[in-house]
Design a protein around this motif. Structure first.
Motif, mmCIF file in Angstrom:
data_model
loop_
_atom_site.group_PDB
_atom_site.id
_atom_site.type_symbol
_atom_site.label_atom_id
_atom_site.label_comp_id
_atom_site.label_asym_id
_atom_site.label_seq_id
_atom_site.Cartn_x
_atom_site.Cartn_y
_atom_site.Cartn_z
ATOM 1 N N ALA A 124 2.690 1.857 -10.862
ATOM 2 C CA ALA A 124 2.854 1.913 -12.322
ATOM 3 C C ALA A 124 3.356 0.574 -12.861
ATOM 4 O O ALA A 124 2.922 0.117 -13.924
ATOM 5 C CB ALA A 124 3.805 3.040 -12.701
ATOM 6 N N GLN A 176 -1.660 7.637 -12.689
ATOM 7 C CA GLN A 176 -1.349 6.429 -13.457
ATOM 8 C C GLN A 176 -1.721 6.562 -14.928
ATOM 9 O O GLN A 176 -1.127 5.901 -15.778
ATOM 10 C CB GLN A 176 -2.015 5.197 -12.828
ATOM 11 N N VAL A 179 0.519 -1.893 -12.913
ATOM 12 C CA VAL A 179 -0.369 -1.560 -14.027
ATOM 13 C C VAL A 179 0.247 -2.053 -15.340
ATOM 14 O O VAL A 179 -0.428 -2.683 -16.170
ATOM 15 C CB VAL A 179 -0.618 -0.027 -14.082
#
Ligand SMILES: Nc1ncnc2c1ncn2[C@@H]1O[C@H](COP(=O)(O)OP(=O)(O)OP(=O)(O)O)[C@@H](O)[C@H]1O
Ligand SMILES: [Mg+2]
Length: 203
Positions: free
Chosen positions: A192, A20, A195
């Motif tokens: 992702a 990440q 995030v």
């Protein structure tokens, strides 16, 4: 230039912090922001020593692993070095800094081998991240990802240790407005996206 952000990715081993890190770097760059990606243990002298010890290096002839309190001191020393040598200069130069692990790792891992308050004292006056993202997933799933990746066994890799670290991570972020728990069970792109959503709230 908008305020540079200091963002930290945390989680148990195999939770995907390194994966990440690269994706978040690209996401921020896509928003037109300069980014400095980094990690702990850092690339500095103490960090390099720590990586060797974590992989089982520097054992005495009797095979004894490094002392847990000594490890906590090394992680704390590496973090000071990392902050002054790398993180602060990058932020001062206007870059966002994204770090694969930081303070919460010590509070979750080193506090398994040393007294919690003492570990916290070592971290006093450190710059606090603007956002800490905890990649949360079951210990068994993380262990399977490490196995599939052919990861060498490290100091804290036993399932019972990872389970205690995971529980401690959850306690540490609970109620912290500058921390977000990310469900890391999904695929790389799903994680992702979660995030990115959390980070975009700060932009
Ligand atoms: N969301 C995901 N789904 C499936 N596999 C993943 C996911 N994220 C990462 N992986 C894979 O799991 C393995 C571990 O990921 P990664 O190295 O990013 O974890 P890490 O948290 O940095 O691990 P470590 O703590 O050991 O450094 C890699 O092979 C990676 O490709
Ligand atoms: Mg990693």
């Amino acid at each position: 230039m908008p305020n540079p952000l200091f963002i930290v990715l945390e989680g148990i081993d195999g939770s995907g912090t390194t994966t990440q890190l690269g994706l978040l770097e690209r996401h921020l760059q896509g928003r037109g922001r300069p980014v400095h990606p980094t990690r702990e243990p850092s690339g500095g002298p103490v960090g390099r020593l720590l990586r060797e010890i974590l992989l089982g290096g520097h054992r005495l002839p009797d095979g004894a692993p490094a002392d847990g309190l000594a490890m906590a001191l090394l992680f704390a020393a590496d973090r000071r070095d990392h902050l002054s040598r790398e993180i602060e200069p990058a932020l001062a130069a206007g870059s966002d800094v994204v770090s694969d692990r930081y303070l919460l790792s010590s509070l979750a891992y080193q506090a398994q081998e040393a007294e919690r308050d003492w570990v916290a004292t070592l971290a006093r006056d450190l710059r606090a991240p603007d956002l800490t993202l905890l990649l949360d997933l079951p210990v068994a799933v993380a262990a399977e990802r490490r196995r599939a990746a052919g990861r060498a066994l490290e100091r804290y890799d036993a399932d019972d240790v990872q389970a205690r670290v995971a529980a401690r991570y959850r306690e540490l972020v609970a109620g912290d407005p500058r921390a977000t728990v990310i469900d890391a069970r999904g695929g790389i792109e799903d994680v992702a996206r979660a995030v990115a959503v959390a980070v975009d709230r700060l932009l």
